[in-house]
Scaffold this motif. Structure first.
Motif, PDB file in Angstrom:
ATOM      1  N   ALA A   1      32.350  38.264  45.212  1.00 49.27           N
ATOM      2  CA  ALA A   1      31.099  38.869  45.258  1.00 49.27           C
ATOM      3  C   ALA A   1      30.961  40.370  44.684  1.00 49.27           C
ATOM      4  N   ASP A   2      32.093  40.920  44.560  1.00 48.89           N
ATOM      5  CA  ASP A   2      32.134  42.183  43.854  1.00 48.89           C
ATOM      6  C   ASP A   2      32.111  42.263  42.325  1.00 48.89           C
ATOM      7  N   THR A   3      32.604  40.993  41.762  1.00 55.53           N
ATOM      8  CA  THR A   3      32.342  40.711  40.252  1.00 55.53           C
ATOM      9  C   THR A   3      30.833  40.359  39.966  1.00 55.53           C
TER      10      THR A   3
ATOM     11  N   THR B   1      46.854  37.937  40.760  1.00 56.04           N
ATOM     12  CA  THR B   1      45.739  38.088  41.849  1.00 56.04           C
ATOM     13  C   THR B   1      44.617  36.956  41.806  1.00 56.04           C
ATOM     14  N   GLY B   2      44.466  36.207  40.987  1.00 60.00           N
ATOM     15  CA  GLY B   2      43.351  35.027  40.814  1.00 60.00           C
ATOM     16  C   GLY B   2      42.059  35.741  40.666  1.00 60.00           C
ATOM     17  N   LYS B   3      41.754  36.989  40.678  1.00 56.15           N
ATOM     18  CA  LYS B   3      40.751  37.483  40.490  1.00 56.15           C
ATOM     19  C   LYS B   3      40.004  37.139  39.133  1.00 56.15           C
ATOM     20  N   PRO B   4      38.713  36.931  39.068  1.00 54.78           N
ATOM     21  CA  PRO B   4      38.087  36.562  37.911  1.00 54.78           C
ATOM     22  C   PRO B   4      38.073  38.027  37.045  1.00 54.78           C
ATOM     23  N   VAL B   5      38.568  37.738  35.642  1.00 54.57           N
ATOM     24  CA  VAL B   5      38.627  38.861  34.617  1.00 54.57           C
ATOM     25  C   VAL B   5      37.431  38.639  33.549  1.00 54.57           C
ATOM     26  N   PHE B   6      36.509  39.282  33.464  1.00 52.23           N
ATOM     27  CA  PHE B   6      35.347  39.516  32.326  1.00 52.23           C
ATOM     28  C   PHE B   6      36.140  39.217  31.027  1.00 52.23           C
TER      29      PHE B   6
ATOM     30  N   ALA C   1      25.100  33.899  29.185  1.00 49.17           N
ATOM     31  CA  ALA C   1      26.067  33.340  29.708  1.00 49.17           C
ATOM     32  C   ALA C   1      27.603  34.191  29.561  1.00 49.17           C
ATOM     33  N   CYS C   2      28.402  34.307  30.646  1.00 48.16           N
ATOM     34  CA  CYS C   2      29.338  35.199  30.883  1.00 48.16           C
ATOM     35  C   CYS C   2      30.632  34.322  31.157  1.00 48.16           C
ATOM     36  N   ASP C   3      31.696  34.563  30.487  1.00 50.40           N
ATOM     37  CA  ASP C   3      33.003  33.986  30.702  1.00 50.40           C
ATOM     38  C   ASP C   3      33.895  34.961  31.299  1.00 50.40           C
TER      39      ASP C   3
ATOM     40  N   ALA D   1      28.804  43.789  40.042  1.00 54.13           N
ATOM     41  CA  ALA D   1      29.026  44.456  38.917  1.00 54.13           C
ATOM     42  C   ALA D   1      28.496  43.731  37.561  1.00 54.13           C
ATOM     43  N   LEU D   2      28.369  42.495  37.490  1.00 55.86           N
ATOM     44  CA  LEU D   2      27.739  41.704  36.546  1.00 55.86           C
ATOM     45  C   LEU D   2      26.192  41.920  36.625  1.00 55.86           C
TER      46      LEU D   2
END
Length: 125
Positions: free
Chosen positions: A60-62, A88-93, A79-81, A65-66
């Motif tokens: 949700a934080d990502t 951490t497994g957290k998505p990285v932009f 589209a964002c990748d 920010a997006l």
């Protein structure tokens, strides 16, 4: 090439992991796809496992920010990748593309991307 120099520029970054997320933003609506592969780049390998997961982005934080970034750019279609941080497994932009290719993703989502684009375009008329 002179001794001690490289023949071309090199980009060095931390190795990221799967899953990868391709996130289409249409208006303010998210359409998220999760991609996994045994290769760094799934596209030429042909073994990609692409799954449409709707609007359920894993962080949700990502998403917040997006949306702030898109507001800053006044961007309402893109589209964002993202790839996952290996620890951490957290998505990285990775990138934002305001003219993305979407045919394979639309096929995976059984036309939901094109349907959302039409709905958005007709509503903003």
């Amino acid at each position: 090439v002179a001794q001690g120099t490289m023949p071309m520029p090199a980009i060095v970054q931390q190795m990221l992991a799967y899953p990868e997320y391709r996130t289409f933003v249409i208006g303010r609506e998210l359409h998220v796809f999760q991609v996994t592969s045994r290769f760094i780049d799934y596209r030429p390998a042909g073994d990609n496992a692409m799954e449409y997961i709707g609007s359920n982005f894993p962080c949700a934080d990502t998403v917040a920010a997006l949306m702030r970034l898109l507001d800053r750019f006044d961007c309402d279609f893109c589209a964002c990748d993202f790839k996952s941080h290996p620890e951490t497994g957290k998505p990285v932009f990775l990138e934002l593309n305001n003219g993305p290719m979407y045919a394979a993703f639309d096929a995976c989502a059984e036309g939901q991307l094109c349907g959302a684009m039409l709905d958005w375009l007709l509503a903003s008329k």
